[in-house]
Design a protein around this motif. Structure first.
Motif, short mmCIF file in Angstrom:
data_model
loop_
_atom_site.label_atom_id
_atom_site.label_comp_id
_atom_site.label_asym_id
_atom_site.label_seq_id
_atom_site.Cartn_x
_atom_site.Cartn_y
_atom_site.Cartn_z
N GLU A 61 7.37 3.29 -6.96
CA GLU A 61 6.64 3.22 -8.23
C GLU A 61 7.26 4.12 -9.29
O GLU A 61 7.29 3.79 -10.48
CB GLU A 61 5.18 3.61 -8.00
CG GLU A 61 4.26 3.23 -9.14
CD GLU A 61 2.79 3.34 -8.75
OE1 GLU A 61 1.96 2.76 -9.47
OE2 GLU A 61 2.48 4.00 -7.73
N HIS A 108 0.85 -1.19 0.00
CA HIS A 108 0.00 0.00 0.00
C HIS A 108 0.89 1.24 0.00
O HIS A 108 1.90 1.27 0.69
CB HIS A 108 -0.89 0.00 1.24
CG HIS A 108 -1.65 1.28 1.44
ND1 HIS A 108 -2.60 1.72 0.55
CD2 HIS A 108 -1.59 2.21 2.43
CE1 HIS A 108 -3.10 2.86 0.98
NE2 HIS A 108 -2.50 3.18 2.12
N ASP A 109 0.53 2.25 -0.80
CA ASP A 109 1.29 3.50 -0.87
C ASP A 109 2.69 3.22 -1.41
O ASP A 109 3.66 3.06 -0.66
CB ASP A 109 1.38 4.18 0.49
CG ASP A 109 2.03 5.56 0.41
OD1 ASP A 109 2.30 6.02 -0.72
OD2 ASP A 109 2.28 6.16 1.47
N LEU A 110 2.80 3.15 -2.72
CA LEU A 110 4.05 2.77 -3.38
C LEU A 110 4.84 3.98 -3.88
O LEU A 110 5.62 3.87 -4.82
CB LEU A 110 3.73 1.82 -4.54
CG LEU A 110 2.98 0.54 -4.15
CD1 LEU A 110 2.64 -0.28 -5.39
CD2 LEU A 110 3.79 -0.29 -3.18
N PHE A 131 2.38 -5.04 -10.40
CA PHE A 131 2.08 -4.49 -9.08
C PHE A 131 0.89 -5.21 -8.45
O PHE A 131 -0.08 -5.55 -9.13
CB PHE A 131 1.74 -3.00 -9.18
CG PHE A 131 2.92 -2.13 -9.48
CD1 PHE A 131 3.74 -1.67 -8.46
CD2 PHE A 131 3.22 -1.76 -10.78
CE1 PHE A 131 4.83 -0.87 -8.73
CE2 PHE A 131 4.32 -0.97 -11.06
CZ PHE A 131 5.13 -0.52 -10.03
N ASP A 132 1.00 -5.43 -7.16
CA ASP A 132 -0.14 -5.87 -6.35
C ASP A 132 -0.39 -4.74 -5.36
O ASP A 132 0.24 -4.68 -4.30
CB ASP A 132 0.18 -7.18 -5.63
CG ASP A 132 -0.97 -7.65 -4.74
OD1 ASP A 132 -2.10 -7.16 -4.95
OD2 ASP A 132 -0.75 -8.49 -3.85
N LYS A 133 -1.31 -3.83 -5.74
CA LYS A 133 -1.55 -2.64 -4.93
C LYS A 133 -2.61 -2.94 -3.87
O LYS A 133 -3.76 -3.24 -4.20
CB LYS A 133 -1.98 -1.48 -5.82
CG LYS A 133 -0.90 -1.04 -6.79
CD LYS A 133 -1.30 0.20 -7.58
CE LYS A 133 -0.18 0.64 -8.51
NZ LYS A 133 -0.52 1.86 -9.27
N TRP A 134 -2.19 -2.85 -2.62
CA TRP A 134 -3.09 -3.12 -1.50
C TRP A 134 -3.92 -1.87 -1.18
O TRP A 134 -3.46 -0.73 -1.39
CB TRP A 134 -2.29 -3.56 -0.28
CG TRP A 134 -1.75 -4.96 -0.41
CD1 TRP A 134 -1.24 -5.54 -1.53
CD2 TRP A 134 -1.70 -5.95 0.62
NE1 TRP A 134 -0.87 -6.83 -1.28
CE2 TRP A 134 -1.13 -7.12 0.04
CE3 TRP A 134 -2.07 -5.99 1.95
CZ2 TRP A 134 -0.93 -8.28 0.76
CZ3 TRP A 134 -1.87 -7.14 2.68
CH2 TRP A 134 -1.31 -8.27 2.09
N HIS A 191 -6.33 -6.21 1.16
CA HIS A 191 -6.01 -6.47 -0.25
C HIS A 191 -7.01 -7.45 -0.84
O HIS A 191 -7.79 -8.10 -0.13
CB HIS A 191 -4.59 -7.03 -0.38
CG HIS A 191 -4.42 -8.41 0.18
ND1 HIS A 191 -3.97 -9.48 -0.55
CD2 HIS A 191 -4.65 -8.91 1.44
CE1 HIS A 191 -3.91 -10.56 0.22
NE2 HIS A 191 -4.31 -10.24 1.43
#
Length: 655
Positions: A334, A328-330, A348-351, A357
């Motif tokens: 990024e 979370h919060d990359l 990306f695996d954005k939580w 997630h």
């Protein structure tokens, strides 16, 4: 002299001791063997160590090449020239000969008149010893062709052959010095072509160590040179063995080709050019009738088909390891994707939160991934450590906030390959907070800054404009910034403060905290009581790379509290980098660890020292432009995005 050991050496001062000790433990008449150590111009003291020991042991000889050859082949050939023994045993300087090896080898050689003997070995990885190169189906009535074919099929082409010296000299057989990889395959194939009697000793004769050393191995990287060597090695082995009725491609290449493609994925140097790729494509197409029957994974098959189809762009993309970035919060990684994409194929695996997630999406990402980078040591790190597969490599990066939580203690550290801290001070704080994380798994990797992305337009008003980037929570020191502003306005009314980021009431967790809200209420009272209303401007949450110049900020303040409890003070404080990159000067009120991240000339003990530094610049006693150049230079030398991306690539290569 019955046996000559030929032992090439290069920068092995930390590992050659076990080889020498094993020679001293041999159950063999010391007058019947010699040890020839051939140094390839070591630079770490290996040569001095060998020379000293050889002077004390009879029949141990030291030789050194005139210049470094870059591979073990030239030293081995030098050993062949100098050997006095009837037989030669090629031994690497980081391996051990077993005590009874020479007795067994010489007895078998003398009984059978063998030109060449292949034996078994023990592989030691520091945890267990494994017996390898066994050939249970070997029997005495096998033909020469059957023997060679079985060796090629069942054994690795390790260098430790026991060879009759006359076989080498009469047929001018030498190690191919122009090859840096696969030279052992060509040498062994040449021995097969000329040897009349080939035997197998069904017991181990040496220990091969697969333990990390202080000295990096030359086989850590794989690229244009290594691939070119392999293409030549495979073709040469095929040509040497075809007259014996053996198809090397069919018998052995299933393994060699897979290893080569896996090396292109996980050890890729990134320099395979079109010319080398085209040679690879020609080789694959020439032997496609055999290669198409090899059983590989879907991943390897896709790459092999791109080679056959001569699709260089597809090949280049497919041979990048698959890196999954999860969390979370990359914001701290990024932006580095363009540089990271030079090394990795990225998803990306954005939580949605620190522990929230889409689990189905995460599992799909996990199926795809080969490398996993968890940004933040939070719920994402716990989940991926629990669910990753043994072949996957997992790295977790911790910033600061994680030290106030227990995810590091709850994470299965056995499944984590490395934990990264963003500053020297927090490297130690990480290990202090989480004693379950072993030191050998901890790494240091600072944040990065894209210096060239910032607007640095100069305005005279910069000399009077302070900036503070982020004032939440109270530990960020907003009140101290206001106190500095008040004192500066006593010298010149033009001084003002720009506040970047959100207000206290904009963040729910701050707004609900009475202590926090009392602090910011006190700050507002201070502004009103000291008449600072027109000198403090809340700019809000903006593109800091543009707004620092637009708002004419000359000084960025880092006045966070020096908190020694967990989670502690700032870890890196990217706002300082923003200040320098944005054309100004960052001024730091000391917090523990800042001295390891930022130059000392920008660090002050208290408000008074910061005020003095600003007044020195405003009055001309110091030059803001020169200070900015010094700060920007530090950023480019220490925290460039290119350096950051390469460090990540090197870390996964190491793992």
């Amino acid at each position: 002299m019955l046996v000559s050991f030929v032992i090439p050496c290069f920068n092995a001062v930390d590992k050659i001791g076990r080889c020498m000790a094993s020679l001293e433990r041999l159950n063999f008449d010391p007058n019947q063997y010699e040890a020839l150590f051939i140094d390839d111009c070591s630079t770490d003291g290996t040569d001095k160590l060998i020379k000293k020991i050889c002077a004390q042991v009879e029949n141990w000889e030291f030789f050194q090449l005139e210049k470094n050859s870059g591979s073990p082949s030239r030293p081995r050939n030098k050993g062949v020239e100098e050997a006095r023994g009837k037989y030669i045993y090629f031994l690497d300087c980081d391996d051990e000969i077993l005590p009874n090896a020479l007795n067994e080898l010489t007895q078998l050689a003398e009984e059978t008149n063998a030109c060449l003997i292949r034996s078994e070995l023990l592989v030691e990885n520091g945890k267990q010893s494994k017996r390898m190169n066994q050939m249970d189906s070997w029997h005495s009535v096998m033909t020469k062709r059957e023997r060679i074919e079985l060796i090629i099929k069942k054994q690795s082409t390790v260098v430790t052959s026991f060879v009759k010296t006359d076989l080498l000299r009469k047929n001018s057989i030498r190690w191919p010095e122009h090859l840096r990889m696969g030279e052992d395959t060509v040498f062994l194939a040449t021995l097969f072509a000329y040897a009349q009697v080939i035997e197998y000793l069904a017991s181990p004769t040496f220990i091969y160590f697969k333990i990390p050393s202080m000295t990096p191995a030359s086989t850590q990287r794989y690229g244009r040179r290594e691939l070119s060597d392999h293409i030549e090695v495979w073709s040469t082995a095929q040509q040497l063995l075809e007259p014996l009725g053996i198809n090397y491609i069919q018998v052995r290449l299933s393994v060699g080709l897979r290893v080569s493609i896996e090396s292109l994925i996980f050890k890729n140097r990134g320099d395979v050019d079109v010319e080398t790729f085209d040679r690879f494509s020609v080789f694959v197409n020439n032997h496609w009738a055999i290669l198409k029957n090899f059983k590989y994974s879907k991943r390897i098959d896709e790459i092999l088909l791109s080679i056959k189809s001569s699709e260089y762009a597809t090949f280049s993309k497919l041979t990048k390891p698959r890196l999954l970035i999860a969390g979370h919060d990359l914001k701290f990684i990024e932006d580095a994707v363009p540089e990271l994409s030079e090394y990795f194929d990225i998803k990306f695996d954005k939580w949605q939160g620190h522990a929230i997630h889409d689990e189905q999406q995460s599992r799909e990402c996990l199926k795809w991934a080969e490398y996993i980078w968890c940004e933040w040591l939070l719920g994402n790190a716990e989940w991926y450590a629990k669910n990753k597969k043994p072949h996957q490599r997992l790295v977790v990066r911790m910033h600061r906030m994680e030290l106030a939580r227990n995810h590091g203690s709850n994470m299965d550290i056995e499944k984590v390959d490395a934990v990264v801290a963003v500053s020297t001070y927090f490297f130690e704080r990480l290990l202090e907070k989480y004693p379950n994380i072993p030191r050998h798994k901890a790494r240091l990797m600072h944040n990065y800054v894209r210096v060239d992305d910032y607007d640095t337009t100069w305005y005279p008003e910069r000399l009077f404009t302070l900036g503070i980037i982020g004032v939440l929570p109270s530990r960020k020191g907003y009140k101290k910034a206001l106190e500095i502003l008040k004192e500066l306005k006593n010298h010149d009314e033009r001084f003002n403060l720009k506040v970047f980021g959100k207000r206290a009431e904009d963040l729910a967790w701050v707004a609900k905290n009475p202590t926090e809200m009392a602090y910011f209420s006190d700050c507002q009272t201070y502004i009103e009581e000291n008449g600072l209303q027109d000198s403090v401007d809340f700019v809000g949450h903006v593109d800091i790379k543009k707004e620092l110049a637009k708002q004419k900020v000359g000084y960025v303040l880092s006045v966070s509290d020096p908190d020694l409890d967990f989670p502690g003070p700032e870890s890196f404080h990217l706002a300082i980098a923003d200040g320098f990159a944005g054309g100004g000067v960052s001024l730091i009120q000391y917090w523990p660890g800042c001295e390891y991240v930022w130059p000392s000339e920008f660090i002050s003990k208290n408000n008074d020292e910061i005020i003095k530094a600003i007044l020195d610049i405003e009055s001309g006693r110091s030059d803001l432009n020169m200070l900015n150049i010094a700060g920007r230079s530090h950023l480019m030398e220490s925290y460039s995005v290119d350096c950051f991306a390469k460090k990540i690539a090197d870390l996964f290569l190491e793992l």
